[in-house]
Design a protein around this motif. Structure first.
Motif, PDB file in Angstrom:
ATOM      1  N   ILE A  57       0.839  -1.206   0.000  1.00  0.00           N
ATOM      2  CA  ILE A  57       0.000   0.000   0.000  1.00  0.00           C
ATOM      3  C   ILE A  57       0.870   1.251   0.000  1.00  0.00           C
ATOM      4  N   ALA A  58       1.956   1.223   0.792  1.00  0.00           N
ATOM      5  CA  ALA A  58       2.857   2.372   0.849  1.00  0.00           C
ATOM      6  C   ALA A  58       3.508   2.635  -0.507  1.00  0.00           C
ATOM      7  N   VAL A  59       3.921   1.568  -1.201  1.00  0.00           N
ATOM      8  CA  VAL A  59       4.537   1.742  -2.524  1.00  0.00           C
ATOM      9  C   VAL A  59       3.551   2.354  -3.508  1.00  0.00           C
ATOM     10  N   VAL A  60       2.306   1.879  -3.511  1.00  0.00           N
ATOM     11  CA  VAL A  60       1.296   2.413  -4.424  1.00  0.00           C
ATOM     12  C   VAL A  60       1.014   3.888  -4.129  1.00  0.00           C
ATOM     13  N   LEU A  61       0.991   4.256  -2.839  1.00  0.00           N
ATOM     14  CA  LEU A  61       0.691   5.639  -2.468  1.00  0.00           C
ATOM     15  C   LEU A  61       1.860   6.578  -2.727  1.00  0.00           C
ATOM     16  N   VAL A  62       3.066   6.133  -2.415  1.00  0.00           N
ATOM     17  CA  VAL A  62       4.241   7.005  -2.515  1.00  0.00           C
ATOM     18  C   VAL A  62       4.758   7.084  -3.941  1.00  0.00           C
ATOM     19  N   LEU A  63       4.829   5.952  -4.632  1.00  0.00           N
ATOM     20  CA  LEU A  63       5.405   5.906  -5.976  1.00  0.00           C
ATOM     21  C   LEU A  63       4.318   6.228  -7.010  1.00  0.00           C
ATOM     22  N   LYS A  64       3.991   7.490  -7.127  1.00  0.00           N
ATOM     23  CA  LYS A  64       2.943   7.880  -8.070  1.00  0.00           C
ATOM     24  C   LYS A  64       3.414   7.779  -9.515  1.00  0.00           C
ATOM     25  N   ASN A  65       4.718   7.904  -9.726  1.00  0.00           N
ATOM     26  CA  ASN A  65       5.276   7.789 -11.076  1.00  0.00           C
ATOM     27  C   ASN A  65       6.484   6.859 -11.004  1.00  0.00           C
ATOM     28  N   TYR A  66       6.337   5.653 -11.531  1.00  0.00           N
ATOM     29  CA  TYR A  66       7.418   4.661 -11.437  1.00  0.00           C
ATOM     30  C   TYR A  66       8.674   5.088 -12.183  1.00  0.00           C
ATOM     31  N   ARG A  67       8.540   6.040 -13.124  1.00  0.00           N
ATOM     32  CA  ARG A  67       9.710   6.476 -13.899  1.00  0.00           C
ATOM     33  C   ARG A  67      10.748   7.173 -13.033  1.00  0.00           C
ATOM     34  N   GLY A  83       9.932   1.116 -18.160  1.00  0.00           N
ATOM     35  CA  GLY A  83       8.802   0.377 -17.599  1.00  0.00           C
ATOM     36  C   GLY A  83       8.632  -0.982 -18.236  1.00  0.00           C
ATOM     37  N   LYS A  84       8.885  -1.054 -19.549  1.00  0.00           N
ATOM     38  CA  LYS A  84       8.772  -2.334 -20.247  1.00  0.00           C
ATOM     39  C   LYS A  84       9.763  -3.354 -19.687  1.00  0.00           C
ATOM     40  N   LEU A  85      10.997  -2.928 -19.508  1.00  0.00           N
ATOM     41  CA  LEU A  85      12.018  -3.845 -19.009  1.00  0.00           C
ATOM     42  C   LEU A  85      11.776  -4.201 -17.539  1.00  0.00           C
ATOM     43  N   LEU A  86      11.362  -3.212 -16.737  1.00  0.00           N
ATOM     44  CA  LEU A  86      11.159  -3.473 -15.322  1.00  0.00           C
ATOM     45  C   LEU A  86       9.996  -4.439 -15.097  1.00  0.00           C
ATOM     46  N   ALA A  87       8.868  -4.205 -15.762  1.00  0.00           N
ATOM     47  CA  ALA A  87       7.713  -5.100 -15.600  1.00  0.00           C
ATOM     48  C   ALA A  87       8.030  -6.506 -16.088  1.00  0.00           C
ATOM     49  N   THR A  88       8.715  -6.603 -17.229  1.00  0.00           N
ATOM     50  CA  THR A  88       9.077  -7.923 -17.761  1.00  0.00           C
ATOM     51  C   THR A  88      10.057  -8.632 -16.847  1.00  0.00           C
ATOM     52  N   ASN A 114       7.831 -10.058  -2.603  1.00  0.00           N
ATOM     53  CA  ASN A 114       6.885 -10.391  -3.671  1.00  0.00           C
ATOM     54  C   ASN A 114       5.687  -9.458  -3.688  1.00  0.00           C
ATOM     55  N   TRP A 115       5.245  -8.989  -2.534  1.00  0.00           N
ATOM     56  CA  TRP A 115       4.142  -8.024  -2.515  1.00  0.00           C
ATOM     57  C   TRP A 115       4.601  -6.641  -2.986  1.00  0.00           C
ATOM     58  N   ILE A 116       5.853  -6.313  -2.789  1.00  0.00           N
ATOM     59  CA  ILE A 116       6.383  -5.073  -3.373  1.00  0.00           C
ATOM     60  C   ILE A 116       6.390  -5.192  -4.895  1.00  0.00           C
ATOM     61  N   ILE A 117       6.732  -6.370  -5.410  1.00  0.00           N
ATOM     62  CA  ILE A 117       6.665  -6.598  -6.853  1.00  0.00           C
ATOM     63  C   ILE A 117       5.231  -6.414  -7.350  1.00  0.00           C
ATOM     64  N   VAL A 118       4.253  -6.915  -6.588  1.00  0.00           N
ATOM     65  CA  VAL A 118       2.845  -6.713  -6.949  1.00  0.00           C
ATOM     66  C   VAL A 118       2.527  -5.226  -7.045  1.00  0.00           C
ATOM     67  N   ALA A 119       2.968  -4.460  -6.059  1.00  0.00           N
ATOM     68  CA  ALA A 119       2.697  -3.021  -6.057  1.00  0.00           C
ATOM     69  C   ALA A 119       3.338  -2.323  -7.255  1.00  0.00           C
ATOM     70  N   LEU A 120       4.575  -2.701  -7.590  1.00  0.00           N
ATOM     71  CA  LEU A 120       5.247  -2.093  -8.733  1.00  0.00           C
ATOM     72  C   LEU A 120       4.528  -2.421 -10.037  1.00  0.00           C
ATOM     73  N   LEU A 121       4.093  -3.669 -10.186  1.00  0.00           N
ATOM     74  CA  LEU A 121       3.363  -4.047 -11.399  1.00  0.00           C
ATOM     75  C   LEU A 121       2.037  -3.294 -11.504  1.00  0.00           C
ATOM     76  N   LEU A 122       1.368  -3.079 -10.377  1.00  0.00           N
ATOM     77  CA  LEU A 122       0.117  -2.325 -10.390  1.00  0.00           C
ATOM     78  C   LEU A 122       0.361  -0.883 -10.810  1.00  0.00           C
ATOM     79  N   ARG A 123       1.415  -0.289 -10.299  1.00  0.00           N
ATOM     80  CA  ARG A 123       1.735   1.100 -10.671  1.00  0.00           C
ATOM     81  C   ARG A 123       2.098   1.210 -12.157  1.00  0.00           C
ATOM     82  N   ILE A 124       2.903   0.277 -12.636  1.00  0.00           N
ATOM     83  CA  ILE A 124       3.296   0.324 -14.048  1.00  0.00           C
ATOM     84  C   ILE A 124       2.080   0.105 -14.943  1.00  0.00           C
ATOM     85  N   SER A 125       1.223  -0.843 -14.582  1.00  0.00           N
ATOM     86  CA  SER A 125       0.044  -1.122 -15.405  1.00  0.00           C
ATOM     87  C   SER A 125      -0.905   0.067 -15.427  1.00  0.00           C
ATOM     88  N   ASP A 126      -1.016   0.784 -14.319  1.00  0.00           N
ATOM     89  CA  ASP A 126      -1.872   1.979 -14.300  1.00  0.00           C
ATOM     90  C   ASP A 126      -1.336   3.039 -15.254  1.00  0.00           C
TER      91      ASP A 126
END
Length: 458
Positions: free
Chosen positions: A134-144, A389-394, A435-447
């Protein structure tokens, strides 16, 4: 209808689509999330009925904590990342819940209660992991923004990997992969893979032009030039260093495999993959000949049912295979098998434990969940317009897939067994948090990907 009215009408339709489409994704996610939570609750109840004959409402209430946080994460996504992928969160929730149910079943067999029980600690780590997500999704508004910290992430990843070999910090074990803080132990390699994925993505974006330069055509494959081998050789040597210094075969293979996969996505050259496979095979062969503990793993793999080994080094592997065989097609039923006979049944051998009680059908269903999770992550990456983002998500998605392959292949004797954890399922706080941090990163990138008008993901 006049031109201004038509223009205004078109603008209204576009605004409505922007509101409706992300909301549809979140509604789909909510339905899948509720379905996952119901299955998890039923799994815990079936474990209690199968193992004790009665339902303990207290533990079900404890399981409500992580369930509430997954719903909270869903609400956060509705507010801040409305276009995020709707499948990632429910799949991670379902796998985590099934893992907790099986760990709880093993605690019942061993009569562990309170903080001495692995299931209690796993619930606590689940809370921490979900708060972190939850913290990653809230804080990392732009994964770039992570692209700015490419080399700092690489340094952090290397420091995390060497922490266990620092005198006074390393915990006792078969491999130097744990750090002991007194109150709890932590496996820094799990977080290191995330930092290294960020570093690999940023580095490959910066150097892809030189890596994709024309090479030599041989046997139908374009091989890169010799001077471009340096990055691959450096990562290969780091992986070998992990295997030699920390006696951690799994992490070394995982990091090298992740880099080779990201290198292929960045360049599109099959030659890099072939070179990576050659280096991996050469490193594994050398390690099996020079390092006794690696050679022992290969011996157990090739001759597991040797009577001289079953009572010694291959006992755990053979027991896990027997457990899978006992499960058959439909399984013995949750709470009614004997997975506790296998050492480390809650961590390294959580997959055979689940296979014994859920059967081949249950195992296949879990592998399908991992497959969908990985495919969604890779699809997120390939649909993005941003190379980082393409490389990070993959890379992150492939890491989960490779870790599952290494562990499932090891316990089923497809490949030599290594010391990794099965993502989301196995007991272990550091793995669950990572692994849950990975979930948060994938959610941010997909958004971010779905929010771009030129990109459509079904």
């Amino acid at each position: 209808m006049t031109a201004p009215e038509l223009t205004a009408d078109t603008a209204v339709v576009r605004a409505l689509k922007k509101i409706r489409v992300p909301q549809t994704q979140r509604n789909r996610e909510l339905a899948l999330l509720i379905f996952a939570l119901v299955i998890n609750a039923c799994a815990v109840a079936l474990v209690q009925l199968g193992a004790t004959g009665v339902i303990d409402a207290k533990f079900l209430v404890y399981c409500g904590g992580p369930a509430a946080l997954t719903v909270a994460l869903h609400i956060v996504l509705r507010l801040t990342a409305r276009a995020a992928d709707p499948f990632v969160l429910p799949i991670a929730t379902l796998l985590t819940g099934l893992g907790i149910a099986m760990i709880y079943r093993l605690d019942i067999a061993e009569r562990y209660h309170g903080w001495a029980a692995d299931s209690t600690r796993q619930l606590a780590w689940s809370l921490i992991a979900l708060v972190g997500a939850i913290a990653v999704v809230l804080v990392l508004k732009n994964y770039r923004l992570l692209f700015r910290y490419t080399y700092l992430s690489g340094l952090a990843g290397i420091l995390l990997l060497i922490l266990p070999v620092i005198p006074g910090l390393g915990a006792d074990g078969n491999a130097d992969i744990w750090v002991d803080f007194g109150i709890f132990s932590f496996q820094p390699g799990e977080l290191a893979k995330i930092f290294l994925a960020i570093f690999f993505a940023g580095y490959l974006v910066r150097t892809r032009e030189s890596l994709t330069s024309t090479g030599t055509r041989f046997l139908g494959v374009t091989w890169p030039r010799v001077r471009e081998f340096a990055p691959l050789l450096v990562v290969w040597l780091i992986s070998l260093g992990i295997i030699v210094m920390q006696r951690d075969l799994g992490t070394g293979v995982l990091i090298f495999g992740m880099f080779v996969a990201m290198l292929y996505v960045a360049t599109g050259k099959t030659g890099w993959v072939l070179i990576g496979v050659i280096l991996a095979v050469a490193g594994a062969f050398a390690a099996s000949r020079l390092l006794p503990y690696v050679g022992e793993r290969f011996t157990n793999w090739l001759d597991a049912f040797n009577p001289n080994l079953i009572d010694n080094t291959s006992y755990q592997l053979v027991n896990g295979i027997f457990g899978l065989a006992q499960g058959g097609l439909l399984g013995t039923g949750l709470g009614q098998g004997r997975p506790y006979l296998t050492p480390l049944a809650a961590s390294d051998y959580i997959f055979p434990s689940l296979g014994e009680e859920l059967g081949l059908i249950g195992v296949f269903a879990m592998l399908c969940l991992y497959m969908v999770f990985t495919s969604r992550g890779i699809r997120i990456g390939l649909a993005g317009q941003d190379d980082f983002g393409k490389l990070l998500a993959t890379g992150l998605s492939f890491t989960i897939a490779l870790q599952v392959f290494i562990m499932v292949g090891g316990v089923t004797r497809l490949i030599p067994l290594t010391g990794l954890t099965t993502p989301f399922l196995a007991a272990g706080g550091s793995s669950l948090v990572a692994n849950w941090i990975i979930v948060a990163l994938l959610l941010r990138i997909s958004d971010a990907v779905r929010s771009r008008p030129r990109v459509v993901i079904g």
